[in-house]
Design a protein around this motif. Structure first.
Motif, mmCIF file in Angstrom:
data_model
loop_
_atom_site.group_PDB
_atom_site.id
_atom_site.type_symbol
_atom_site.label_atom_id
_atom_site.label_comp_id
_atom_site.label_asym_id
_atom_site.label_seq_id
_atom_site.Cartn_x
_atom_site.Cartn_y
_atom_site.Cartn_z
ATOM 1 N N PHE A 118 -7.058 1.559 12.394
ATOM 2 C CA PHE A 118 -5.808 0.805 12.341
ATOM 3 C C PHE A 118 -4.970 1.247 11.147
ATOM 4 C CE2 PHE A 118 -9.092 -1.611 10.137
ATOM 5 C CZ PHE A 118 -8.503 -1.924 8.922
ATOM 6 N N THR A 119 -3.670 1.015 11.247
ATOM 7 C CA THR A 119 -2.764 1.233 10.119
ATOM 8 C C THR A 119 -2.647 -0.052 9.316
ATOM 9 O OG1 THR A 119 -0.785 0.539 11.305
ATOM 10 C CG2 THR A 119 -1.434 2.854 11.546
ATOM 11 N N LEU A 120 -2.072 0.028 8.145
ATOM 12 C CA LEU A 120 -1.856 -1.191 7.364
ATOM 13 C C LEU A 120 -0.779 -2.064 7.996
ATOM 14 C CD1 LEU A 120 -2.276 -0.117 3.641
ATOM 15 C CD2 LEU A 120 -3.979 -0.799 5.337
ATOM 16 N N ASN A 121 0.095 -1.470 8.781
ATOM 17 C CA ASN A 121 1.036 -2.281 9.552
ATOM 18 C C ASN A 121 0.293 -3.086 10.618
ATOM 19 O OD1 ASN A 121 3.904 -2.946 10.228
ATOM 20 N ND2 ASN A 121 3.312 -2.068 12.185
ATOM 21 N N ASP A 122 -0.718 -2.437 11.243
ATOM 22 C CA ASP A 122 -1.563 -3.166 12.204
ATOM 23 C C ASP A 122 -2.266 -4.329 11.518
ATOM 24 O OD1 ASP A 122 -0.941 -1.348 14.265
ATOM 25 O OD2 ASP A 122 -2.660 -0.068 13.783
ATOM 26 N N LEU A 123 -2.749 -4.076 10.313
ATOM 27 C CA LEU A 123 -3.424 -5.137 9.552
ATOM 28 C C LEU A 123 -2.483 -6.317 9.332
ATOM 29 C CD1 LEU A 123 -5.683 -6.288 7.700
ATOM 30 C CD2 LEU A 123 -4.672 -4.938 5.834
ATOM 31 N N GLY B 179 0.821 -1.201 0.000
ATOM 32 C CA GLY B 179 0.000 0.000 0.000
ATOM 33 C C GLY B 179 0.849 1.242 0.000
ATOM 34 N N SER B 180 0.160 2.387 0.045
ATOM 35 C CA SER B 180 0.836 3.687 0.068
ATOM 36 C C SER B 180 0.275 4.558 1.185
ATOM 37 C CB SER B 180 0.664 4.396 -1.283
ATOM 38 O OG SER B 180 1.219 3.634 -2.329
ATOM 39 N N ALA B 181 -0.197 3.908 2.256
ATOM 40 C CA ALA B 181 -0.884 4.626 3.326
ATOM 41 C C ALA B 181 0.035 5.074 4.448
ATOM 42 C CB ALA B 181 -2.010 3.757 3.895
ATOM 43 N N GLY B 182 1.300 4.692 4.395
ATOM 44 C CA GLY B 182 2.220 5.081 5.460
ATOM 45 C C GLY B 182 1.720 4.626 6.815
ATOM 46 N N GLU B 183 1.763 5.549 7.781
ATOM 47 C CA GLU B 183 1.258 5.266 9.124
ATOM 48 C C GLU B 183 -0.154 5.801 9.333
ATOM 49 O OE1 GLU B 183 2.642 3.370 11.577
ATOM 50 O OE2 GLU B 183 3.976 2.813 9.922
ATOM 51 N N GLY B 184 -0.823 6.149 8.232
ATOM 52 C CA GLY B 184 -2.183 6.651 8.339
ATOM 53 C C GLY B 184 -3.146 5.588 8.841
ATOM 54 N N GLY C 75 -4.881 9.226 0.657
ATOM 55 C CA GLY C 75 -5.907 9.822 1.506
ATOM 56 C C GLY C 75 -5.882 9.243 2.912
ATOM 57 N N ILE C 76 -5.681 7.922 3.008
ATOM 58 C CA ILE C 76 -5.565 7.295 4.325
ATOM 59 C C ILE C 76 -4.372 7.869 5.069
ATOM 60 C CG2 ILE C 76 -5.073 5.120 5.512
ATOM 61 C CD1 ILE C 76 -6.700 3.705 3.330
ATOM 62 N N ALA C 77 -3.274 8.069 4.370
ATOM 63 C CA ALA C 77 -2.080 8.647 4.997
ATOM 64 C C ALA C 77 -2.379 10.027 5.570
ATOM 65 C CB ALA C 77 -0.945 8.724 3.980
ATOM 66 N N ARG C 78 -3.263 10.780 4.908
ATOM 67 C CA ARG C 78 -3.632 12.122 5.389
ATOM 68 C C ARG C 78 -4.686 12.085 6.485
ATOM 69 N NH1 ARG C 78 -3.977 13.028 -0.305
ATOM 70 N NH2 ARG C 78 -6.253 12.910 -0.128
ATOM 71 N N GLY C 79 -5.331 10.925 6.684
ATOM 72 C CA GLY C 79 -6.406 10.830 7.659
ATOM 73 C C GLY C 79 -7.785 11.023 7.077
ATOM 74 N N ASP C 80 -7.917 10.964 5.750
ATOM 75 C CA ASP C 80 -9.207 11.220 5.115
ATOM 76 C C ASP C 80 -10.253 10.162 5.440
ATOM 77 O OD1 ASP C 80 -7.797 13.285 4.023
ATOM 78 O OD2 ASP C 80 -8.289 12.834 1.928
ATOM 79 N N LEU C 81 -9.839 8.929 5.753
ATOM 80 C CA LEU C 81 -10.795 7.857 6.065
ATOM 81 C C LEU C 81 -10.773 7.499 7.550
ATOM 82 C CD1 LEU C 81 -10.404 5.575 2.920
ATOM 83 C CD2 LEU C 81 -12.329 7.056 3.519
ATOM 84 N N LEU C 82 -10.292 8.437 8.357
ATOM 85 C CA LEU C 82 -10.300 8.268 9.807
ATOM 86 C C LEU C 82 -11.557 8.923 10.370
ATOM 87 C CD1 LEU C 82 -8.873 7.438 12.464
ATOM 88 C CD2 LEU C 82 -7.748 9.684 12.424
ATOM 89 N N VAL C 83 -12.365 8.129 11.059
ATOM 90 C CA VAL C 83 -13.599 8.616 11.678
ATOM 91 C C VAL C 83 -13.409 8.579 13.188
ATOM 92 C CG1 VAL C 83 -16.068 8.178 12.002
ATOM 93 C CG2 VAL C 83 -15.015 7.835 9.758
#
Length: 290
Positions: free
Chosen positions: A202-207, A161-166, A252-260
């Motif tokens: 969760f992050t993708l690392n958590d996944l 992925g490209s989500a970093g720690e998002g 977007g996930i990296a920026r927090g766009d899908l964080l609720v």
């Protein structure tokens, strides 16, 4: 009250129909609408009304919405065509005089810059201009976006992925479906906006760590530049344009766009949302035994 569920031949729509039935809504008061009625023939056998509908065919929408009290407008699957398709559905709902449209939008639609959000944002504007009472169900990511790729993750020992720690507030389709059903059954929902996501982001690392813990097979998260990730997706068979959109969504996930950060989803369904580990375990248990 008649409830029309569009996209009922898809995974989310069918689950909404099932959720309404579980809430003891009479089957005859539910209209399951979709393109391929063969996929919902079993619902017809249970007494649910089934109607053919195509978002690109306004007359099919007018016929499907006849007598409707409330409509769940599940966003279309044809990226690039959805604004006009949703316009057709909204116009048909207005002509039918529906009491409410509930629309499945995207999390944080007010401020996200994700490419995938553009058609949702435009649809929200169409709803505001329509004069039809509406509710916005702003869904974050589906957990199935990840658990559905479990075989691939295990095969390669990696989540790409490209989500970093998002962090992403993903939840199961069943959770979102129960929330949609709850909104349809509630009074006084016009004008409400629900930001819907899982209780534990969760992050993708958590996944990757959860997959390792559940399966016992080591899986790591590998963060890639968005262009490289898009190329990986394209090489896996996705169309170039859609692969680029998915890679952009990871940014977007990296920026927090899908964080609720709120609890709208668990409040609507009356219980905690399905945990990541439970979803991973269910996916692992469904894999063929080697």
């Amino acid at each position: 009250m008649t409830f029309v569920i569009t996209g009922a031949t898809g995974s989310l729509g069918r689950l909404v129909v099932e959720a309404l039935l579980d809430q003891n809504v009479p089957a005859g008061q539910i209209v399951a609408a979709g393109r391929d009625l063969a996929k919902i023939a079993d619902l017809a056998e249970r007494g649910v009304q089934v109607r053919a509908v195509d978002y690109s065919e306004p007359e099919s929408l007018r016929q499907a919405f006849k007598g409707a009290g409330k409509v769940l407008l599940i966003s279309g699957s044809e990226v690039g065509q959805r604004i006009e398709q949703h316009r057709n559905a909204i116009n048909a709902a207005r002509e039918a005089g529906v009491a409410l449209i509930a629309y499945t939008s995207v999390a944080n639609a007010d401020n996200t810059g994700m490419q995938l959000a553009a058609e949702h944002q435009a649809t929200e504007e169409l709803l505001r201009a329509s004069g039809v009472p509406f509710t916005l169900l702003r869904n974050s990511w589906y957990l199935e976006n990840y658990t559905g790729q479990l075989t691939v993750h295990l095969q390669h020992g990696a989540v790409l992925g490209s989500a970093g720690e998002g962090k992403v507030s993903a939840a199961t389709r069943a959770d979102y479906a129960q929330a949609a059903a709850a909104v349809l059954l509630k009074d006084g929902q016009a004008g409400k906006v629900y930001e819907l996501g899982g209780d534990q982001a969760f992050t993708l690392n958590d996944l990757a760590e959860e997959i390792t813990a559940v399966t016992g097979q080591p899986v790591k998260y590998q963060d890639l530049p968005a262009e490289q990730y898009a190329k990986v997706l394209q090489d896996a068979g996705l169309p170039e344009a859609y692969a680029a959109i998915l890679a952009d969504s990871d940014l977007g996930i990296a920026r927090g766009d899908l964080l609720v950060t709120g609890s709208d989803l668990s409040s609507l369904i009356g219980r905690p949302t399905t945990p990541l580990r439970e979803a991973v375990r269910a996916a692992a248990n469904s894999l063929p035994v080697r």
